[in-house]
Design an enzyme around this catalytic site. Structure first.
Site, PDB file in Angstrom:
ATOM      1  N   GLU A   1       0.823  -1.216   0.000  1.00  0.00           N
ATOM      2  CA  GLU A   1       0.000   0.000   0.000  1.00  0.00           C
ATOM      3  C   GLU A   1       0.858   1.267   0.000  1.00  0.00           C
ATOM      4  O   GLU A   1       0.362   2.354   0.294  1.00  0.00           O
ATOM      5  CB  GLU A   1      -0.932  -0.020   1.206  1.00  0.00           C
ATOM      6  CG  GLU A   1      -1.896  -1.219   1.225  1.00  0.00           C
ATOM      7  CD  GLU A   1      -3.155  -1.036   0.393  1.00  0.00           C
ATOM      8  OE1 GLU A   1      -3.728   0.068   0.410  1.00  0.00           O
ATOM      9  OE2 GLU A   1      -3.563  -1.994  -0.279  1.00  0.00           O
TER      10      GLU A   1
ATOM     11  N   HIS B   1      -4.294   1.664   7.394  1.00  0.00           N
ATOM     12  CA  HIS B   1      -2.917   1.991   6.967  1.00  0.00           C
ATOM     13  C   HIS B   1      -2.214   2.569   8.190  1.00  0.00           C
ATOM     14  O   HIS B   1      -2.844   3.177   9.052  1.00  0.00           O
ATOM     15  CB  HIS B   1      -2.909   3.060   5.863  1.00  0.00           C
ATOM     16  CG  HIS B   1      -3.345   2.553   4.513  1.00  0.00           C
ATOM     17  ND1 HIS B   1      -4.189   3.276   3.705  1.00  0.00           N
ATOM     18  CD2 HIS B   1      -3.057   1.423   3.834  1.00  0.00           C
ATOM     19  CE1 HIS B   1      -4.412   2.608   2.590  1.00  0.00           C
ATOM     20  NE2 HIS B   1      -3.728   1.483   2.642  1.00  0.00           N
TER      21      HIS B   1
ATOM     22  N   CYS C   1      -2.958  11.372   3.538  1.00  0.00           N
ATOM     23  CA  CYS C   1      -3.257  10.413   2.460  1.00  0.00           C
ATOM     24  C   CYS C   1      -3.103  11.071   1.110  1.00  0.00           C
ATOM     25  O   CYS C   1      -2.772  10.434   0.121  1.00  0.00           O
ATOM     26  CB  CYS C   1      -4.702   9.944   2.567  1.00  0.00           C
ATOM     27  SG  CYS C   1      -5.132   9.232   4.111  1.00  0.00           S
TER      28      CYS C   1
END
Ligand SMILES: N=C(N)NCCC[C@H](NC(=O)CCC(=O)O)C(=O)O
Length: 444
Positions: free
Chosen positions: A174, A250, A368
């Protein structure tokens, strides 16, 4: 030679919508089918990025991806004209269509993992696009992400681009969301911390019970090898499975680092004491571990407010500022903590709040929306300068958004063939504004 950390924010694409695609990301599931405002989303993102540019940070923009992704729909057997492909997918596979329309590439912390030239054996900046295999709608991003990164960081004297890892759950990757580079100075060798959710090939290893662990140890180790990092400047830490099961999908939802500061929740990691000691041993010099106790901020509050999905920036005077979503100011426990933090003797001296609610409602906060690239001025000069956000590009991109974006979008609207025309027209114009060349399938 100057060294600094540049931020490359993802431009929110014209199909931004709340499709409830991300199991394990509580905001995505809670806000499914809400009305989205793509125009507001893109302008909120631009506003935040421009504020950082105005603060003297090096700030770039990464172009959105082509959505609806008709290339993928054709690859899985839908045929005919673009309009027919879209209509058949809407009738026969609506969930797949929604996954092929997401603007999720805006969250460029998931675009790639970046190792700065001060850390790598060959002294170049290494990029590996994330394969994002855990989610269908994200797994279709890496190829175009790689094209866009290569179009911007194209000088092979300074930049190396690897292929994303094998598209299998054993190598779930990721990107930078699970990677934190700590250092004393951006231009000096640092320690790269990889946080993973499970050791996929070891059935005995602990892992989350309720939600998926999207990053594997195998993937993190592969990236460290590809980027030619030394043992003594890498640390692998497992995310606490219990926080993943509460919505920390995450690591950048529960921890953030910058230079010699690691700001994290006390429950973030497995084996915290030993792992922090390992970081301390590998990174010479002063280091600040700012651990937030559950008594002050619960995991639930951290996941709702995105206290740790904040950007930690070093200003020219060496002091640090936290870039936080307004959701942090609206949460009493988190606001109280941030007010207290500023009274502690840490490098963090200031908090700035930004409204990025369109992104937040899909589980994406300020951190993000950006990909960090620590670089020096020679490397900066070598990139495509047209992606750097200055007053002129900011004005042009806002006008571009005003011209091409809808201010209202529901998942049901994704079947509208007009959306293909609107998106392609917008992206074609964008590649000219940012001089990217033909990075999209529809241009090839
Ligand atoms: N934390 C970082 N670095 N990135 C946030 C990514 C949020 C994204 N949400 C989504 O993809 C929701 C899309 C939808 O449901 O419409 C995800 O879960 O992958």
């Amino acid at each position: 030679m100057k060294h600094f950390e540049a931020n490359f924010d993802g431009l929110v694409g014209p199909t931004h919508n709340y499709a409830g695609l991300s199991f394990g990301n509580v905001a995505s599931l809670n806000n499914a089918a809400q009305v989205a405002n793509p125009k507001a989303a893109a302008k909120q993102g631009l506003q935040k990025a421009k504020a950082l540019a105005d603060m003297g940070m090096v700030q770039g923009m990464l172009a959105p991806q082509e959505r609806p992704d008709l290339h993928t729909l054709r690859r899985i057997g839908f045929n005919g004209t673009d309009k027919e492909v879209l209509q058949k997918a809407a009738e026969q596979a609506p969930a797949v269509l929604r996954a092929c329309c997401s603007a999720s590439s805006m969250w460029t912390a998931n675009a790639a993992t970046v190792s700065p030239s001060a850390d790598t054996h060959d002294g170049r900046v290494h990029f590996t696009p994330a394969n994002l295999v855990d989610k269908l709608h994200r797994s279709i991003e890496p190829q175009t992400t790689g094209n866009i990164l290569k179009a911007i960081f194209s000088d092979s004297r300074y930049f190396v681009h690897h292929q994303h890892l094998p598209e299998h759950s054993s190598f779930g990757d990721e990107g930078a969301a699970n990677h934190t580079r700590l250092c004393q100075e951006y231009g000096h060798a640092g320690v790269e911390v990889f946080v993973y959710g499970q050791e996929a090939t070891n059935p005995q290893a602990i892992k989350p019970k309720k939600f998926p662990a999207r990053q594997t140890l195998e993937a993190s180790q592969a990236i460290a090898r590809l980027h030619r990092l030394d043992e003594d400047n890498t640390v692998f830490i497992q995310q606490n499975p219990e926080v993943i099961d509460q919505g920390v999908f995450h690591n950048d939802v529960i921890a953030v680092g910058n230079r010699n500061v690691l700001f994290h929740h006390e429950q973030a990691f497995v084996d915290t004491k030993a792992k922090l000691a390992e970081i301390r041993a590998k990174l010479e010099g002063d280091i600040h571990f700012i651990e937030v106790p559950t008594a002050k901020v619960s995991i639930q509050d951290a996941v709702k407010s995105y206290l740790f999905n904040t950007q930690l920036l070093s200003m020219s005077d060496g002091k640090m500022v936290i870039i936080a979503p307004t959701d942090c100011a609206e949460n009493p426990a988190v606001k109280a903590y941030l007010d207290e933090l500023l009274t502690l003797d840490t490098p963090i001296q200031k908090v700035e709040y930004f409204d990025v609610k369109q992104s937040m409602q899909n589980g994406g906060g300020p951190a993000c929306l950006r990909l960090r690239v620590a670089m020096n001025d020679a490397e900066l000069t070598a990139i495509n300068q047209h992606v750097l956000l200055n007053d002129n590009l900011f004005t042009r991109l806002n006008a571009w958004v005003d011209k091409h974006y809808r201010d209202r979008l529901l998942p049901a609207d994704l079947a509208d063939p007009q959306l293909i025309v609107e998106s392609r027209t917008a992206l074609d114009e964008l590649t000219q504004i940012m001089k990217l060349g033909s990075v999209y399938q529809f241009q090839r």
